[in-house]
Design a protein around this motif. Structure first.
Motif: not given
Length: 253
Positions: A231-253
């Motif tokens: 996915p990081h090569r073929i579906e990068p936009e979808r993976l990027a969205g998932s990573l952003h969601a994970i990283w945003a959780r760390t900002e809220q903790s």
């Protein structure tokens, strides 16, 4: 908000910039992303004493050089196995961990199918480089999947290092002590991207085992992807969205 600080470790085939170029673009300007090449390929031949700790040390040098006390870590295949070693050795440095089908994840609780698969990896040792790479690729996908052919023309110069590099990974996987208990203590978010067409006896089993280890574990299945069109090569936009969601959780903790 400060940019997310992210280090991305590639697998044992593509160089880091080729592996992650599309994903870095998709991640956008609010991510300070570093695609770090594996220490495995810093010299013409893998170091004689190479282990996953070689990658751990190299990763920490990169982070220290940038003044990053903590950062998000993304690792694919061999880089994913290295990322697990970082989580074990230096959990305090990681804000989150994203695993893109790590090539190996410890030696505990293997199923008979997983054990048989690794016996097949052992058999690759006797093959010449070209046959080795073809057989290695075949093992990573479901039986009905046709692996992508090599690109036309002569292979790029960096490809010459890859068979020896993969063998070095396979060697250290046999002896490295990835401690389940220490990983269980890692309480930061862990994200796992799994290809629906990847070999389930390898990457599917790894995902299932790690889901029982990490207390904060999220699995996402990319149904049409496999280990060699990830996915990081073929579906990068979808993976990027998932990573952003994970990283945003760390900002809220």
């Amino acid at each position: 908000m400060k940019p997310y600080r992210v280090i991305l470790l590639p697998g044992s085939v593509l160089p880091a910039d080729l592996a992650y170029g599309a994903l870095i673009v998709a991640l956008g300007p609010d991510v300070d992303a570093v695609a770090k090449e594996l220490e495995l390929y810093a010299t013409d031949e893998p170091p004689a004493d190479y282990s996953l700790d070689t990658e751990v040390a190299g990763l920490l040098r990169e982070a220290d050089a940038r003044g990053w006390d903590t950062f998000h870590l993304v690792g694919y295949s061999g880089g994913g196995a290295s990322a697990l070693a970082v989580a074990q050795r230096h959990p305090e440095r990681l804000a989150s961990l994203a695993l893109l089908e790590p090539a190996w994840a410890g030696s505990w609780d293997w199923s008979p199918e997983h054990t048989a698969l690794w016996a097949q990896y052992d058999e690759l040792e006797a093959l010449p480089p070209r046959e080795f790479m073809a057989a290695f690729t075949r093992l990573g996908v479901k039986p009905e999947v046709v692996p992508p052919p090599p690109p036309p023309g002569p292979p790029p110069p960096w490809m010459a290092k890859r068979p020896a590099g993969i063998r070095a990974f396979l060697k250290t996987f046999k002896t490295y002590d990835l401690d389940r208990g220490r990983l269980t203590a890692f309480d930061k978010p862990v994200y796992f991207a799994l290809g629906g067409l990847s070999n389930p006896d390898e990457y599917g089993e790894v995902a299932a085992r790690l889901a029982k280890v990490f207390p904060d574990f999220q699995l996402e299945v990319f149904e049409d992807r496999h280990h060699f069109d990830p996915p990081h090569r073929i579906e990068p936009e979808r993976l990027a969205g998932s990573l952003h969601a994970i990283w945003a959780r760390t900002e809220q903790s």
